[in-house]
Design a protein around this motif. Structure first.
Motif, PDB file in Angstrom:
ATOM      1  N   ARG A 111    -111.229 -58.786 -36.453  1.00  0.00           N
ATOM      2  CA  ARG A 111    -109.927 -59.363 -36.804  1.00  0.00           C
ATOM      3  C   ARG A 111    -109.785 -59.560 -38.313  1.00  0.00           C
ATOM      4  O   ARG A 111    -108.717 -59.325 -38.882  1.00  0.00           O
ATOM      5  N   LEU A 112    -110.848 -60.001 -38.959  1.00  0.00           N
ATOM      6  CA  LEU A 112    -110.808 -60.180 -40.411  1.00  0.00           C
ATOM      7  C   LEU A 112    -110.634 -58.837 -41.122  1.00  0.00           C
ATOM      8  O   LEU A 112    -109.888 -58.731 -42.104  1.00  0.00           O
ATOM      9  N   CYS A 113    -111.327 -57.802 -40.631  1.00  0.00           N
ATOM     10  CA  CYS A 113    -111.216 -56.466 -41.235  1.00  0.00           C
ATOM     11  C   CYS A 113    -109.804 -55.918 -41.098  1.00  0.00           C
ATOM     12  O   CYS A 113    -109.221 -55.390 -42.054  1.00  0.00           O
ATOM     13  N   LEU A 114    -109.230 -56.018 -39.898  1.00  0.00           N
ATOM     14  CA  LEU A 114    -107.882 -55.497 -39.679  1.00  0.00           C
ATOM     15  C   LEU A 114    -106.858 -56.248 -40.522  1.00  0.00           C
ATOM     16  O   LEU A 114    -105.907 -55.657 -41.049  1.00  0.00           O
TER      17      LEU A 114
ATOM     18  N   PRO B 278    -100.520 -48.740 -38.741  1.00  0.00           N
ATOM     19  CA  PRO B 278    -101.762 -47.983 -38.563  1.00  0.00           C
ATOM     20  C   PRO B 278    -102.965 -48.861 -38.222  1.00  0.00           C
ATOM     21  O   PRO B 278    -103.883 -48.407 -37.551  1.00  0.00           O
ATOM     22  N   ALA B 279    -102.972 -50.109 -38.679  1.00  0.00           N
ATOM     23  CA  ALA B 279    -104.103 -50.999 -38.420  1.00  0.00           C
ATOM     24  C   ALA B 279    -103.801 -51.993 -37.306  1.00  0.00           C
ATOM     25  O   ALA B 279    -104.299 -53.108 -37.296  1.00  0.00           O
TER      26      ALA B 279
ATOM     27  N   LEU C  15    -114.796 -51.490 -34.773  1.00  0.00           N
ATOM     28  CA  LEU C  15    -115.732 -51.707 -35.876  1.00  0.00           C
ATOM     29  C   LEU C  15    -117.112 -51.215 -35.448  1.00  0.00           C
ATOM     30  O   LEU C  15    -117.666 -51.692 -34.454  1.00  0.00           O
ATOM     31  N   LEU C  16    -117.665 -50.267 -36.189  1.00  0.00           N
ATOM     32  CA  LEU C  16    -118.945 -49.667 -35.831  1.00  0.00           C
ATOM     33  C   LEU C  16    -119.920 -49.747 -37.005  1.00  0.00           C
ATOM     34  O   LEU C  16    -119.538 -49.470 -38.142  1.00  0.00           O
ATOM     35  N   PRO C  17    -121.168 -50.095 -36.740  1.00  0.00           N
ATOM     36  CA  PRO C  17    -122.173 -50.159 -37.812  1.00  0.00           C
ATOM     37  C   PRO C  17    -122.796 -48.800 -38.090  1.00  0.00           C
ATOM     38  O   PRO C  17    -124.017 -48.632 -38.069  1.00  0.00           O
ATOM     39  N   VAL C  18    -121.958 -47.811 -38.327  1.00  0.00           N
ATOM     40  CA  VAL C  18    -122.439 -46.449 -38.572  1.00  0.00           C
ATOM     41  C   VAL C  18    -121.686 -45.857 -39.754  1.00  0.00           C
ATOM     42  O   VAL C  18    -120.691 -46.404 -40.234  1.00  0.00           O
TER      43      VAL C  18
ATOM     44  N   ASN D 210     -99.042 -44.504 -44.301  1.00  0.00           N
ATOM     45  CA  ASN D 210     -97.947 -45.235 -43.674  1.00  0.00           C
ATOM     46  C   ASN D 210     -96.793 -44.294 -43.318  1.00  0.00           C
ATOM     47  O   ASN D 210     -96.215 -44.370 -42.230  1.00  0.00           O
ATOM     48  N   ARG D 211     -96.478 -43.415 -44.242  1.00  0.00           N
ATOM     49  CA  ARG D 211     -95.392 -42.459 -44.002  1.00  0.00           C
ATOM     50  C   ARG D 211     -95.765 -41.504 -42.856  1.00  0.00           C
ATOM     51  O   ARG D 211     -94.928 -41.199 -42.001  1.00  0.00           O
ATOM     52  N   ALA D 212     -97.015 -41.049 -42.840  1.00  0.00           N
ATOM     53  CA  ALA D 212     -97.452 -40.136 -41.782  1.00  0.00           C
ATOM     54  C   ALA D 212     -97.317 -40.779 -40.406  1.00  0.00           C
ATOM     55  O   ALA D 212     -96.873 -40.142 -39.438  1.00  0.00           O
ATOM     56  N   CYS D 213     -97.701 -42.046 -40.315  1.00  0.00           N
ATOM     57  CA  CYS D 213     -97.610 -42.749 -39.032  1.00  0.00           C
ATOM     58  C   CYS D 213     -96.172 -43.018 -38.618  1.00  0.00           C
ATOM     59  O   CYS D 213     -95.877 -43.192 -37.436  1.00  0.00           O
ATOM     60  N   THR D 214     -95.279 -43.039 -39.594  1.00  0.00           N
ATOM     61  CA  THR D 214     -93.873 -43.314 -39.304  1.00  0.00           C
ATOM     62  C   THR D 214     -93.128 -42.072 -38.843  1.00  0.00           C
ATOM     63  O   THR D 214     -92.328 -42.120 -37.901  1.00  0.00           O
ATOM     64  N   ILE D 215     -93.390 -40.925 -39.478  1.00  0.00           N
ATOM     65  CA  ILE D 215     -92.592 -39.736 -39.200  1.00  0.00           C
ATOM     66  C   ILE D 215     -93.278 -38.727 -38.283  1.00  0.00           C
ATOM     67  O   ILE D 215     -92.638 -37.791 -37.806  1.00  0.00           O
ATOM     68  N   GLY D 216     -94.577 -38.907 -38.025  1.00  0.00           N
ATOM     69  CA  GLY D 216     -95.286 -37.905 -37.241  1.00  0.00           C
ATOM     70  C   GLY D 216     -96.385 -38.507 -36.394  1.00  0.00           C
ATOM     71  O   GLY D 216     -96.353 -39.685 -36.034  1.00  0.00           O
ATOM     72  N   ARG D 217     -97.359 -37.693 -36.062  1.00  0.00           N
ATOM     73  CA  ARG D 217     -98.434 -38.116 -35.147  1.00  0.00           C
ATOM     74  C   ARG D 217     -99.740 -38.336 -35.899  1.00  0.00           C
ATOM     75  O   ARG D 217    -100.241 -37.454 -36.586  1.00  0.00           O
ATOM     76  N   VAL D 218    -100.283 -39.531 -35.741  1.00  0.00           N
ATOM     77  CA  VAL D 218    -101.609 -39.870 -36.243  1.00  0.00           C
ATOM     78  C   VAL D 218    -102.311 -40.632 -35.121  1.00  0.00           C
ATOM     79  O   VAL D 218    -101.861 -41.708 -34.719  1.00  0.00           O
ATOM     80  N   ASP D 219    -103.411 -40.093 -34.605  1.00  0.00           N
ATOM     81  CA  ASP D 219    -104.109 -40.723 -33.489  1.00  0.00           C
ATOM     82  C   ASP D 219    -105.212 -41.663 -33.937  1.00  0.00           C
ATOM     83  O   ASP D 219    -105.487 -42.655 -33.274  1.00  0.00           O
ATOM     84  N   ALA D 220    -105.862 -41.340 -35.035  1.00  0.00           N
ATOM     85  CA  ALA D 220    -106.981 -42.165 -35.499  1.00  0.00           C
ATOM     86  C   ALA D 220    -107.162 -42.021 -36.994  1.00  0.00           C
ATOM     87  O   ALA D 220    -106.932 -40.949 -37.556  1.00  0.00           O
ATOM     88  N   ILE D 221    -107.578 -43.122 -37.628  1.00  0.00           N
ATOM     89  CA  ILE D 221    -107.896 -43.137 -39.048  1.00  0.00           C
ATOM     90  C   ILE D 221    -109.317 -43.659 -39.177  1.00  0.00           C
ATOM     91  O   ILE D 221    -109.634 -44.769 -38.736  1.00  0.00           O
ATOM     92  N   VAL D 222    -110.185 -42.849 -39.753  1.00  0.00           N
ATOM     93  CA  VAL D 222    -111.591 -43.234 -39.927  1.00  0.00           C
ATOM     94  C   VAL D 222    -111.788 -43.623 -41.390  1.00  0.00           C
ATOM     95  O   VAL D 222    -111.505 -42.827 -42.291  1.00  0.00           O
ATOM     96  N   CYS D 223    -112.258 -44.842 -41.619  1.00  0.00           N
ATOM     97  CA  CYS D 223    -112.442 -45.277 -42.995  1.00  0.00           C
ATOM     98  C   CYS D 223    -113.610 -46.241 -43.100  1.00  0.00           C
ATOM     99  O   CYS D 223    -114.014 -46.866 -42.114  1.00  0.00           O
ATOM    100  N   SER D 224    -114.138 -46.375 -44.303  1.00  0.00           N
ATOM    101  CA  SER D 224    -115.251 -47.272 -44.572  1.00  0.00           C
ATOM    102  C   SER D 224    -114.717 -48.602 -45.071  1.00  0.00           C
ATOM    103  O   SER D 224    -113.682 -48.676 -45.733  1.00  0.00           O
ATOM    104  N   THR D 225    -115.432 -49.675 -44.748  1.00  0.00           N
ATOM    105  CA  THR D 225    -114.999 -51.006 -45.185  1.00  0.00           C
ATOM    106  C   THR D 225    -115.809 -51.531 -46.367  1.00  0.00           C
ATOM    107  O   THR D 225    -115.573 -52.660 -46.808  1.00  0.00           O
ATOM    108  N   ASP D 226    -116.759 -50.740 -46.871  1.00  0.00           N
ATOM    109  CA  ASP D 226    -117.572 -51.261 -47.980  1.00  0.00           C
ATOM    110  C   ASP D 226    -116.908 -51.008 -49.330  1.00  0.00           C
ATOM    111  O   ASP D 226    -115.838 -50.432 -49.412  1.00  0.00           O
TER     112      ASP D 226
END
Length: 258
Positions: A50-53, A75-76, A81-84, A242-258
């Motif tokens: 929850r804090l990350c999102l 998008p969020a 959350l995965l430790p990988v 943000n624009r991509a999620c608004t006008i088209g299809r985005v199923d997943a966003i993979v990103c690092s939190t560090d």
């Protein structure tokens, strides 16, 4: 830790480092499922997620420009959350999308009782970037990677998405394609993929080519995964997402939190 029925930690150093939590997260193969035998670890995972999102929405701006409650629909709106590392996360995302595709495609075909075979969605279209983690992630998931060429902008020498090559590949491999992977975090002269235009292209293709035309259930269609890597710190790429999620299809966003 609270409810840690199976955890026994001998080393004081390890005990201090892990705050007394001696049990892993997840249950029965579901990493986000609460574990009754490890209430403390499960609660800590929920709180951290929850804090990350919240940080991603308010700090990085991945909220589709929403305010208040509307920001939670961007998008969020949901996350895992995965430790990988990023590459392993990508492999897990692709494996999840493959399982979802099989179920939804099967449901769409069964609804009409047609003789269409359930497509084996085993191809991933990847907009080329000269870094091997994403490519290896596709192979680790047991999928076939088709590398799409990039396009050089003569005015700036920047290298980015070749939308023509993407459309050609979609028409060639059709329902064998599980997903398209784009990248927003990269090194010069490579610049972020045009994820908004890619998202719109995929959405349009899915609407034009249903798996079963007679069925109201279209099947899963082709998914779009964005490798955002370290892109959370860049407002320009976050606005692009943000624009991509608004006008088209985005199923997943993979990103690092560090």
């Amino acid at each position: 830790g609270a409810g840690e029925r199976e955890g026994r930690i001998y080393s004081p150093l390890v005990f201090s480092r892990h705050f007394g939590f001696g049990h892993g997260i997840g249950r029965s193969g579901d990493v986000m499922e609460a574990q009754p035998k490890a209430v403390g670890s499960s609660a800590l995972l929920r709180l951290t997620l929850r804090l990350c999102l919240d940080a991603v929405r308010r700090g990085a701006g991945l909220n589709c420009a929403g305010k208040g409650k509307n920001a939670k629909n961007g998008p969020a709106s949901f996350g895992t959350l995965l430790p990988v590392c990023t590459g392993m996360s990508m492999a897990l995302v692709l494996s999840g999308l493959r399982d979802r595709a099989r179920k939804l495609d099967e449901a769409a075909i069964e609804e009409t009782s047609t003789d269409i075979n359930i497509p084996e969605r085993n191809i991933v279209l990847w907009s080329r970037i000269d870094q091997k983690s994403c490519y290896k992630a596709v192979l680790a998931a047991g999928l076939k990677c088709i590398v799409l060429p990039t396009k050089k902008h003569t005015e700036t020498d920047e290298v980015s998405t070749d939308l023509g090559a993407l459309e050609e590949a979609l028409n060639k491999y059709r329902h064998s394609v599980l997903a398209v992977i784009t990248t927003t975090s990269c090194f010069c002269p490579r610049v972020p993929d045009e994820v908004d235009r890619v998202a719109k292209t995929i959405q349009t293709w899915n609407e034009s080519y249903r798996l079963v035309n007679e069925s109201e259930m279209r099947g899963v269609g082709i998914s779009h995964v964005v490798n955002h890597a370290y892109g959370l710190q860049c407002l320009a790429t976050n606005k692009l997402l943000n624009r991509a999620c608004t006008i088209g299809r985005v199923d997943a966003i993979v990103c690092s939190t560090d």
